[in-house]
Scaffold this active site. Structure first.
Site, PDB file in Angstrom:
ATOM      1  CD  GLU A   1      -5.784   1.462   8.709  1.00  0.00           C
ATOM      2  OE1 GLU A   1      -4.789   1.392   9.533  1.00  0.00           O
ATOM      3  OE2 GLU A   1      -5.964   0.740   8.005  1.00  0.00           O
TER       4      GLU A   1
ATOM      5  CG  HIS B   1      -0.458  -0.087   2.408  1.00  0.00           C
ATOM      6  ND1 HIS B   1      -0.059  -1.001   3.305  1.00  0.00           N
ATOM      7  CD2 HIS B   1       0.011   1.214   3.297  1.00  0.00           C
ATOM      8  CE1 HIS B   1       0.575  -0.705   4.551  1.00  0.00           C
ATOM      9  NE2 HIS B   1       0.520   0.617   4.550  1.00  0.00           N
TER      10      HIS B   1
ATOM     11  CD  GLN C   1      -2.286   2.452   6.346  1.00  0.00           C
ATOM     12  OE1 GLN C   1      -1.218   2.588   5.931  1.00  0.00           O
ATOM     13  NE2 GLN C   1      -2.667   1.724   7.220  1.00  0.00           N
TER      14      GLN C   1
ATOM     15  CG  HIS D   1       3.503   4.693   5.224  1.00  0.00           C
ATOM     16  ND1 HIS D   1       2.649   5.572   5.915  1.00  0.00           N
ATOM     17  CD2 HIS D   1       3.017   3.605   5.007  1.00  0.00           C
ATOM     18  CE1 HIS D   1       1.632   4.733   5.963  1.00  0.00           C
ATOM     19  NE2 HIS D   1       1.608   3.586   5.530  1.00  0.00           N
TER      20      HIS D   1
ATOM     21  CD  GLU E   1       3.047  -0.087   6.913  1.00  0.00           C
ATOM     22  OE1 GLU E   1       2.807   0.893   6.354  1.00  0.00           O
ATOM     23  OE2 GLU E   1       2.184  -1.071   7.052  1.00  0.00           O
TER      24      GLU E   1
END
Ligand code: V0V
Ligand code: CO
Length: 138
Positions: free
Chosen positions: A43, A7, A60, A84, A134
């Site tokens: 989220e 994501h 996300q 991110h 991430e």
């Protein structure tokens, strides 16, 4: 090590309005919402596509639940936008260990709870050419 893009994390001021924008403008599918109390955000996961390995790719959308969370500080200082990128792997702890061994700063050791019951950790953006990275295992 990484098998797919899982994501892209996007910080937004108004989660519901931003969900509506992506659904109505691009036709993405809203497949999950949750509150992550530990991280201090609310989220939504919007599915972009499915992949052959059974995973999927998501946007996300993140909005803070408190001003002193990572997402709260980001929104206050930088405003809305890209936050991110998350890569999928079958083994988050193994990948994090290997990358930590190369000298990259691993931010959650051991990995913590992520979206939809996943396990996640992060690499410091200063060790990844300015990109908060991430690592996620579903
Ligand atoms: C900070 N910096 C960034 C950045 N955040 N650079 C690129 N992308 C970002 N997102 C830069 C910032 O400009 C500073 O550079 C430097 O790093 C230190 O930033 P800071 O102001 O001290 O910011 P902090 O205190 O927020 O710390 C940054 C870190 C923090 C990366 C340590 O954001 C963190 O722990 N992130 C991991 C957790 C997280 O992101 N949670 C929310 C999503 P200069 O100005 O000094 O050059 S959680 C999630 O996505 C989950 C659970 C999921 O399931 O997917
Ligand atoms: Co994320």
């Amino acid at each position: 090590m990484f098998t797919r893009l899982d994501h892209v994390g996007i910080v937004c001021a108004d989660l519901e309005k931003t969900i509506d924008f992506y659904l109505e403008t691009f036709g993405f599918e809203l497949c999950h919402t949750e509150v992550n109390e530990e991280q201090g955000h609310r989220e939504a996961m919007l599915r972009v596509n499915r992949t052959d390995d059974g995973g999927a790719t998501y946007l996300q959308l993140l909005t803070p639940t408190r001003p002193d969370s990572v997402v709260g500080r980001w929104l206050a200082t930088r405003g809305e936008g890209l936050h991110h990128v998350a890569f999928g792997t079958p083994d988050v702890a193994g990948a994090a260990g290997a990358l930590g061994g190369q000298g990259l700063r691993v931010l959650f050791d051991p990995p913590r709870r992520g979206s939809m019951g996943s396990r996640v950790t992060f690499l410091h953006p200063k060790d990844c050419h300015g990109v908060l990275t991430e690592i996620v295992t579903h």
